[in-house]
Every structure is written in structure tokens, then in C-alpha cells.
Scaffold this active site. Structure first.
Site, PDB file in Angstrom:
ATOM      1  N   GLU A  36       0.817  -1.280   0.088  1.00 34.07           N
ATOM      2  CA  GLU A  36       0.081  -0.097   0.076  1.00 34.07           C
ATOM      3  C   GLU A  36       1.007   1.097  -0.146  1.00 34.07           C
ATOM      4  O   GLU A  36       1.811   1.287   0.822  1.00 34.07           O
ATOM      5  CB  GLU A  36      -0.813   0.220   1.234  1.00 34.07           C
ATOM      6  CG  GLU A  36      -1.718   1.167   1.227  1.00 34.07           C
ATOM      7  CD  GLU A  36      -3.011   1.208   2.503  1.00 34.07           C
ATOM      8  OE1 GLU A  36      -2.902   0.220   3.401  1.00 34.07           O
ATOM      9  OE2 GLU A  36      -3.665   2.315   2.447  1.00 34.07           O
ATOM     10  N   ASN A  91      -4.525   5.364  -2.177  1.00 40.57           N
ATOM     11  CA  ASN A  91      -5.587   5.834  -1.628  1.00 40.57           C
ATOM     12  C   ASN A  91      -5.942   6.775  -2.382  1.00 40.57           C
ATOM     13  O   ASN A  91      -5.335   7.744  -2.976  1.00 40.57           O
ATOM     14  CB  ASN A  91      -5.484   6.250  -0.063  1.00 40.57           C
ATOM     15  CG  ASN A  91      -5.041   4.929   0.920  1.00 40.57           C
ATOM     16  OD1 ASN A  91      -5.919   4.307   1.300  1.00 40.57           O
ATOM     17  ND2 ASN A  91      -3.799   4.772   1.002  1.00 40.57           N
ATOM     18  N   GLU A 123      -7.969   2.534  -3.197  1.00 40.17           N
ATOM     19  CA  GLU A 123      -8.783   2.443  -2.114  1.00 40.17           C
ATOM     20  C   GLU A 123      -9.647   3.390  -1.810  1.00 40.17           C
ATOM     21  O   GLU A 123      -9.060   4.572  -1.996  1.00 40.17           O
ATOM     22  CB  GLU A 123      -7.612   1.980  -0.979  1.00 40.17           C
ATOM     23  CG  GLU A 123      -6.677   0.828  -1.050  1.00 40.17           C
ATOM     24  CD  GLU A 123      -5.909   0.565   0.161  1.00 40.17           C
ATOM     25  OE1 GLU A 123      -6.183   1.098   1.218  1.00 40.17           O
ATOM     26  OE2 GLU A 123      -5.068  -0.506  -0.047  1.00 40.17           O
ATOM     27  N   ASP A 153     -12.270   0.487   1.459  1.00 35.84           N
ATOM     28  CA  ASP A 153     -11.268   0.670   2.636  1.00 35.84           C
ATOM     29  C   ASP A 153     -11.867   0.816   3.916  1.00 35.84           C
ATOM     30  O   ASP A 153     -13.178   0.952   4.015  1.00 35.84           O
ATOM     31  CB  ASP A 153     -10.207   2.021   2.408  1.00 35.84           C
ATOM     32  CG  ASP A 153      -9.098   1.843   2.919  1.00 35.84           C
ATOM     33  OD1 ASP A 153      -8.603   0.830   3.682  1.00 35.84           O
ATOM     34  OD2 ASP A 153      -8.306   2.826   2.671  1.00 35.84           O
ATOM     35  N   GLU A 210      -6.330  -4.648   7.653  1.00 34.15           N
ATOM     36  CA  GLU A 210      -5.357  -3.474   8.206  1.00 34.15           C
ATOM     37  C   GLU A 210      -4.925  -3.656   9.414  1.00 34.15           C
ATOM     38  O   GLU A 210      -5.221  -4.208  10.552  1.00 34.15           O
ATOM     39  CB  GLU A 210      -6.404  -2.357   7.957  1.00 34.15           C
ATOM     40  CG  GLU A 210      -7.080  -1.803   6.620  1.00 34.15           C
ATOM     41  CD  GLU A 210      -7.810  -0.935   6.865  1.00 34.15           C
ATOM     42  OE1 GLU A 210      -8.110  -0.345   7.971  1.00 34.15           O
ATOM     43  OE2 GLU A 210      -8.409  -0.132   5.831  1.00 34.15           O
TER      44      GLU A 210
HETATM   45  O1    G Z   1      -1.245   6.931   8.866  1.00 32.71           O
HETATM   46  P1    G Z   1      -1.278   5.773   7.993  1.00 32.71           P
HETATM   47  O2    G Z   1      -0.465   5.837   6.834  1.00 32.71           O
HETATM   48  O3    G Z   1      -1.849   4.500   8.525  1.00 32.71           O
HETATM   49  O4    G Z   1      -2.735   6.476   7.190  1.00 32.71           O
HETATM   50  C1    G Z   1      -3.319   5.673   6.265  1.00 32.71           C
HETATM   51  C2    G Z   1      -4.443   6.484   5.688  1.00 32.71           C
HETATM   52  O5    G Z   1      -4.265   7.925   5.204  1.00 32.71           O
HETATM   53  C3    G Z   1      -5.144   5.773   4.383  1.00 32.71           C
HETATM   54  O6    G Z   1      -5.923   4.769   4.686  1.00 32.71           O
HETATM   55  C4    G Z   1      -5.795   6.942   3.821  1.00 32.71           C
HETATM   56  O7    G Z   1      -7.085   7.328   4.471  1.00 32.71           O
HETATM   57  C5    G Z   1      -4.747   8.201   3.968  1.00 32.71           C
HETATM   58  N1    G Z   1      -3.718   8.250   3.033  1.00 32.71           N
HETATM   59  C6    G Z   1      -2.628   8.141   3.120  1.00 32.71           C
HETATM   60  N2    G Z   1      -1.925   8.036   1.928  1.00 32.71           N
HETATM   61  C7    G Z   1      -3.226   8.824   1.077  1.00 32.71           C
HETATM   62  C8    G Z   1      -2.756   9.414  -0.196  1.00 32.71           C
HETATM   63  O8    G Z   1      -1.981   9.456  -1.022  1.00 32.71           O
HETATM   64  N3    G Z   1      -4.336  10.087  -0.693  1.00 32.71           N
HETATM   65  C9    G Z   1      -5.358   9.858   0.190  1.00 32.71           C
HETATM   66  N4    G Z   1      -6.256  10.680  -0.251  1.00 32.71           N
HETATM   67  N5    G Z   1      -5.324   9.463   1.428  1.00 32.71           N
HETATM   68  C10   G Z   1      -4.021   8.897   1.821  1.00 32.71           C
HETATM   69 MN    MN Z   2      -6.036   2.568   2.755  1.00 32.72          MN
END
Ligand code: G
Ligand code: MN
Length: 214
Positions: A36, A91, A123, A153, A210
Site C-alpha cells: 500500500e 488511496n 482504495e 477501505d 489492516e
Molecule cells: O497513517 P497511515 O499511513 O496509516 O494513514 C493511512 C490513511 O491515510 C489511508 O488509509 C488514507 O485514508 C490516508 N492516506 C494515505 N496516503 C494517502 C494518499 O495518497 N491520498 C489520500 N487521499 N489519502 C491517503
Molecule cells: Mn488504505
């Protein structure tokens, strides 16, 4: 001030946003299935900043597509280092699924980066689905036609989760980490996770847990 509009724009100018790669492991075989792609802000002053601190602000100033573009470009550079069938999961913010130009932009970025879209998954959280479902369906259909997979997600945290599961052509289900993290201590969490895995199997979806950190 930290995380205000000007600071975010400066962060983009300085190319401070970068992907971290979280491994996805197939439980049955122990094999690495993919990663991811998670956005981090390598802030000049504060160091590595987590996405919940800047994604809402990036969305608000209209730069979320630019963030996704940079995550994809940087992740695709790592493509050749991935094992043959390993996938990347990225994501999307809810509003991005309502952007009808997303599929064409994605196709261009992937072509430029030499990455097969059959190895990419997006996601989405459940809130993506409430605003304009017909439009979200069109974008989802185009993404799938390009070969991408779609994952729901944080499954289990929104309301009407089951209805959302039917709303778009999902391939994967990601059980929210709140259930997974408490699985070893709370029987109810174990039951919920088992039920979601069963649901995924019945619907022919791949289920991902997750938050497995130990
Ligand atoms: O802190 P952590 O890396 O676990 O956070 C994960 C969450 O942060 C993801 O499930 C998503 O909701 C958000 N996220 C992380 N990277 C991105 C990104 O590139 N774009 C968007 N829209 N959300 C992201
Ligand atoms: Mn995610």
C-alpha cells in the site's frame, strides 16, 4: 504556520511529499503480495508528517489530484523493483472518484512510468459513495476498464457498509484496523473479523486485514 495553504504549496514546490510502502502479505503462503502506497510529508521543519495531519488541508486547497499524481509517479519508479506479480494500492479521497478526468490522467501517468494498471488497486472509503453515486459508478467503471482493482477501505466503520459494498464493483475488502488491532484480546472483534472474511469469500472478494503490526 504549519499546514496552512502556503506551507502546503511550499511543500509541493520543494517536492516534500513522498510515498511510504506498507507491505501486503498473503496469509496462506506468507508471500509478499504487494504494497500500500501511503503519503508522507517530509516537512523541512517538522520531519515526517502523517497523512491525517495534511490530507484534509490538501483536499481543501484543491491539490489532492496533484498529491495522487506525485504518489503514483514516485511509486511507479519503484515498479521494476517489485516482484513480478506484486501490486500497488493507492488511496483516493472521496472527491477524486467524482473526477471524470481521473482515468485518462491515470493512464498517462502509468504509461509514462511504465507500470501496468493490472497491478494497481485504488482504495476508497465508504464516504466516497454517498455524494453522487451515478458519477462515481462511471469513474469506477473506467478505472476497471483500464485494469485497476477497487478496494473498499476501512470496512465496518461507516454506516450502511453492506449497501456500499453493492454500490460499486469492488474487488477487495479491507477490514478496518480497529477490529484487527483488538482481535487478540476481544472475542467480539475476532467474531467480526471472521464474519467479514466469510462475507468476502461469499462475494468473491479478496479480504485484507489492516493494522497487522506485530
Ligand atoms: O497513517 P497511515 O499511513 O496509516 O494513514 C493511512 C490513511 O491515510 C489511508 O488509509 C488514507 O485514508 C490516508 N492516506 C494515505 N496516503 C494517502 C494518499 O495518497 N491520498 C489520500 N487521499 N489519502 C491517503
Ligand atoms: Mn488504505
Amino acid at each position: 504556520m504549519f499546514c496552512d495553504d502556503a506551507d502546503i504549496r511550499r511543500g509541493f514546490d520543494e517536492d516534500e511529499f513522498l510515498p511510504f510502502f506498507q507491505p501486503l502479505v498473503e496469509l496462506r503462503t506468507g508471500q509478499l503480495a504487494g504494497f500500500e502506497v501511503l503519503a508522507r510529508w517530509n516537512h523541512a521543519q517538522f520531519g515526517i508528517v502523517a497523512p491525517d495531519h495534511f490530507i484534509p488541508a490538501v483536499e481543501k486547497i484543491g491539490c489532492i489530484n496533484e498529491l495522487t499524481r506525485r504518489m503514483l509517479e514516485k511509486a511507479f519508479i519503484a515498479g521494476p523493483m517489485l516482484a513480478g506479480s506484486a501490486t500497488l494500492s493507492v488511496n483516493l479521497s472521496p472527491m477524486q472518484l467524482l473526477d471524470v478526468t481521473l482515468p485518462a490522467k491515470l493512464e498517462a501517468i502509468a504509461a509514462h512510468g511504465g507500470f501496468s494498471l493490472h497491478r494497481l488497486a485504488f482504495e476508497l472509503t465508504e464516504s466516497a459513495l454517498v455524494d453522487d453515486l451515478p458519477k462515481a459508478r462511471l469513474v469506477a467503471r473506467d478505472l476497471k476498464q483500464l485494469g485497476c482493482r477497487l478496494a473498499l477501505d476501512d470496512f465496518g466503520t461507516g454506516y450502511s457498509s453492506l449497501r456500499h459494498l453493492q454500490a460499486l464493483p469492488f474487488d477487495e475488502l479491507k477490514v478496518d484496523k480497529s477490529f484487527v488491532l483488538t482481535m487478540t484480546t476481544a472475542r467480539e472483534s475476532r467474531k467480526i473479523v471472521a464474519a467479514v472474511v466469510g462475507l468476502g469469500q461469499s462475494l468473491g472478494l479478496t479480504t485484507t486485514a489492516e493494522g497487522v503490526e506485530t
